[in-house]
Design an enzyme around this catalytic site. Structure first.
Site: not given
Ligand code: ADP
Length: 306
Positions: A42, A213-214, A242-245, A284
């Site tokens: 979702a 990579l976060g 949900a950054a990754g989603d 968000s």
């Molecule tokens: P998940 O949420 O699946 O663990 P990630 O942590 O790798 O995945 O985050 C997914 C994407 O979100 C990253 O590739 C990046 O583009 C963005 N992102 C995540 N954390 C941050 C951050 N602290 N600042 C900016 N972008 C971020």
């Protein structure tokens, strides 16, 4: 308009905010409780819809109050739910404890998600109309594999987020066009900690990989190509749920529009960076106009006409 179908989960996130998580046998008093519509499927559906695609969701909610809310949340985001089943019994739930240091502990009970065990003719017909099928691992793996194989047979691009990390059935990766693990999932799949080396190893099974990579951004690798690394915009993150989603939803939209990979990755990174500056999962996620505006100011270019 890009057409996207998501075959995936819906969960009600039951979130307790506590100073510190309880140990076994202990009770702690929390400061706040929220119920937030979620589930990786979702979330990706809402992210793609807000990023400007026409999106339909295949999955299931339960016949409880949560099910009504989960369906309404998708419909409110403009996601088509005609093929979202209502199954007897409870909806999927995620029981989340968030402590004051931002750490969390989560129990997911699949509920209705576990009842999605095969595709109907209607599901297959819908998948056949899409530019891309988005898949994750919160439905029974057999139906995830069936979805990927169906899309492959119908010439529809498959995008798999291999989360939560687990061993994959034979055939699922073989029917995946683009695999998007985060660095932990990539390491779990390959046993290799270094993302560049893990991406190279994953290319044995899939033609294209993006490892997220976060805050360090993302890394793209295709068979026979040079790696593309995309930095994440420097932002103050308040909630990375949900950054990754968000990233995957926006990436699928940009690729579906035929944008070149580096441009699509940068646009998806902008979307994810916007989402981490706000709290919540789907709440968000940015709208297309916000992504375009932020992307243009980051790249110093005019906003593309929508
Ligand atoms: P998940 O949420 O699946 O663990 P990630 O942590 O790798 O995945 O985050 C997914 C994407 O979100 C990253 O590739 C990046 O583009 C963005 N992102 C995540 N954390 C941050 C951050 N602290 N600042 C900016 N972008 C971020």
């Amino acid at each position: 308009m890009t057409g996207i179908v998501v075959l995936g989960s819906t969960n009600m996130d039951l979130v307790a905010f506590v100073p510190r998580a309880p140990a076994r046998g202990e009770t702690v008093t929390g400061r706040e409780f929220r119920t937030i519509p979620g589930g990786k499927g979702a979330n990706q559906a809402v992210a793609a819809a807000r990023a400007g695609a026409e999106v339909a969701m295949i999955g299931a909610v339960g016949d409880d109050d949560f099910g009504l809310r989960l369906r309404a949340a998708l419909e409110g985001a403009g996601v088509e739910t005609d093929l979202l089943r209502t199954s007897e019994g409870p909806s999927g739930t995620a029981h989340i404890v968030v402590d004051d240091e931002g750490g969390n502990a989560i129990v997911v009970v699949p509920g209705a998600n576990g009842t999605v065990t095969s595709l109907t003719h209607g599901d297959e017909a819908l998948i056949g109309t899409a530019d891309a099928l988005l898949l994750q691992l919160e439905l029974p793996l057999s139906v995830v594999a069936e979805g990927a194989a169906t899309a492959r047979r119908l010439g529809v691009r498959t995008v798999l987020t291999p989360a939560p990390a687990q061993p994959l059935p034979a055939g699922l990766l073989a029917a995946t066009d683009l695999l998007v693990p985060n660095e932990h999932e990539a390491a779990a799949l390959t046993g290799i900690a270094d993302p560049h080396a893990a991406a190279a190893a994953l290319l044995r099974d899939v033609p294209e990989v993006v490892i997220t990579l976060g805050a360090a951004g993302s890394l793209y690798l295709a068979r026979g190509g040079e790696p593309v690394t995309v930095p994440a915009p420097p932002v103050r993150a308040v909630d990375t749920t949900a950054a990754g989603d968000t990233f995957v939803g926006a990436l699928a939209v940009a690729l579906g529009e035929g944008r070149p990979v580096p441009e699509a990755l940068a646009w998806a990174s902008t979307a994810a960076a916007l989402s981490v500056q706000r709290t919540g999962a789907s709440s968000s996620m940015p709208y297309r106009s916000e992504i375009d505006t932020a992307h243009a100011s980051l790249t110093g270019r005019e906003v593309d006409a929508v």
